[in-house]
Write an enzyme that holds these catalytic residues in place. Structure first.
Site, short mmCIF file in Angstrom:
data_model
loop_
_atom_site.label_atom_id
_atom_site.label_comp_id
_atom_site.label_asym_id
_atom_site.label_seq_id
_atom_site.Cartn_x
_atom_site.Cartn_y
_atom_site.Cartn_z
N CYS A 69 -2.95 -23.37 40.15
CA CYS A 69 -3.69 -22.15 40.49
C CYS A 69 -5.14 -22.15 40.03
O CYS A 69 -6.02 -21.66 40.75
CB CYS A 69 -2.97 -20.92 39.93
SG CYS A 69 -2.99 -20.76 38.12
N HIS A 107 -1.85 -16.97 35.28
CA HIS A 107 -2.00 -17.27 36.70
C HIS A 107 -3.33 -16.72 37.21
O HIS A 107 -3.72 -15.59 36.89
CB HIS A 107 -0.85 -16.68 37.51
CG HIS A 107 -0.97 -16.95 38.98
ND1 HIS A 107 -0.97 -18.23 39.51
CD2 HIS A 107 -1.12 -16.11 40.04
CE1 HIS A 107 -1.10 -18.16 40.82
NE2 HIS A 107 -1.21 -16.89 41.18
N ASP A 122 -4.39 -15.61 47.28
CA ASP A 122 -3.84 -16.50 46.27
C ASP A 122 -3.28 -17.74 46.96
O ASP A 122 -2.26 -17.68 47.65
CB ASP A 122 -2.73 -15.78 45.49
CG ASP A 122 -2.13 -16.62 44.38
OD1 ASP A 122 -2.57 -17.78 44.19
OD2 ASP A 122 -1.22 -16.13 43.70
#
Length: 278
Positions: A69, A107, A122
Site C-alpha cells: 500500500c 494502511h 485505494d
C-alpha cells in the site's frame, strides 16, 4: 528517476486523454489495479522499502515490479496530482482479521475531492483491493468491477466494507486526519521490519484481472477467485515462472530483479519457518 506520466500510463495500459474528472479517476483506478500487482517480495528478501517518489516510480514503473500500500498509493497519488486531482493522503486501521484490540494505522489510502464530492481511492489492499473509487459520503452499496462495497460512518470514523458470500466484511477503519510523509515513513518501517508483521512471514501477491477475477498467491498456494474458485499448490520453480505470467512482474531488472536462486531460498525459508511452528 523523475516521474513520467506517459511512462506510468504505458505501465498500466491506459491510452485515454486524462482529465481531473470522475471518468478518468475510474479508468485509472481500474487500470492500475489490474496492471501493477500487490506484492511483499522485497520485505521477505530483506530489501528496504523506500518511499520517496523517485524510488517508488523506478521500482513499480521502470523496473516492472509491484509493491504494497505505501508504494502503490504513493504512485497513484503522484499520478493523480500530476493530472490535476485534489488528493488527501489518509491512513487506516486494518480490521479484516477482526483484532481483539484496536490496531495501529498501518494502511495507506487516498481521498480524492471532485466538485465538492469526496471519493476513497485505494490501489493497495491485496486481493481485496478496490478497482473503482468509492463515494465517501454515502452508506449505500456501491458496485465495483470486482464486487460490492460500502462505507459506513461510525462516530468520526468510517468503515470500508466489502461483500463476500452474502456477508459484509469490514476491511479497515479510517478517519480524515491528514497524513504526512513522516507518518508513512514510520508505519512503513513498522510493517516491514516488526518481527511479528505478517508481511515478514508470508509471501503475498495479488492482481485483479480485467474480467472481474482475481489472482492471489499466499506462500505456495495460488488461487484464482471468481466463478469456480481454483486453488493450486506449486513448487518454487513453478511459482517463479508464474510471477511474470500470472502477476505481470518483471524479474530481470538490475536493481529490482529477483533471481531464481533468491526466490528458491525465500520459499525454502518460509517452509522451514512453517515446519518449526508448534
Amino acid at each position: 528517476m523523475t516521474f513520467s506520466l506517459p511512462a506510468y500510463f504505458a505501465r498500466i495500459g491506459y491510452q485515454g486523454a486524462p482529465q481531473p474528472d470522475l471518468a478518468t479517476l475510474r479508468q485509472l483506478h481500474l487500470h492500475h489495479s489490474c496492471a501493477i500487482p500487490f506484492e511483499n517480495l522485497d520485505v521477505l528478501l530483506e530489501r528496504p522499502i523506500v518511499l520517496d517518489d523517485d524510488a517508488v516510480f523506478t521500482k513499480l514503473v521502470s523496473a516492472g515490479r509491484g509493491g504494497y500500500c505505501y508504494e502503490q498509493n504513493a504512485l497513484f497519488s503522484r499520478a493523480l496530482e500530476t493530472i490535476g486531482f485534489e488528493v488527501q493522503p489518509l491512513a487506516a486501521r486494518v480490521m479484516l482479521m477482526q483484532p481483539e484490540t484496536m490496531p495501529p494505522r498501518t494502511h495507506r489510502l487516498l481521498c480524492v475531492t471532485l466538485e465538492k464530492e469526496r471519493w476513497i481511492a485505494d490501489v493497495g489492499f491485496g486481493g481485496l483491493t478496490l478497482t473503482a473509487p468509492v463515494r465517501l459520503d454515502s452508506d449505500a452499496e456501491q458496485l465495483t468491477p470486482h464486487g460490492a462495497v460500502k462505507i459506513v460512518k461510525t462516530g468520526s470514523d468510517y468503515l470500508l466494507m466489502r461483500q463476500k458470500e452474502q456477508q459484509w466484511l469490514t476491511l479497515y477503519r479510517f478517519d480524515l486526519t491528514m497524513q504526512y510523509a513522516a507518518d508513512y515513513l514510520m508505519a512503513n518501517h513498522f510493517v516491514s521490519t516488526w518481527p511479528d508483521s505478517h508481511f515478514r512471514h508470508h509471501l503475498q501477491l495479488a492482481r485483479q484481472l480485467p474480467d472481474g477475477r482475481i489472482n492471489t498467491l499466499f506462500d505456495t498456494t495460488c488461487t484464482r477467485h471468481g466463478g469456480a474458485t481454483q486453488h493450486q499448490t506449486l513448487s518454487a520453480d513453478a511459482l517463479y515462472a508464474l510471477l511474470p505470467s500470472g502477476f505481470r512482474l518483471r524479474l530481470d531488472d538490475p536493481q529490482h530483479g529477483i533471481t531464481r536462486t533468491d526466490f528458491r531460498q525465500l520459499i525454502a525459508r518460509l517452509a522451514s519457518a512453517k515446519q518449526s511452528l508448534p
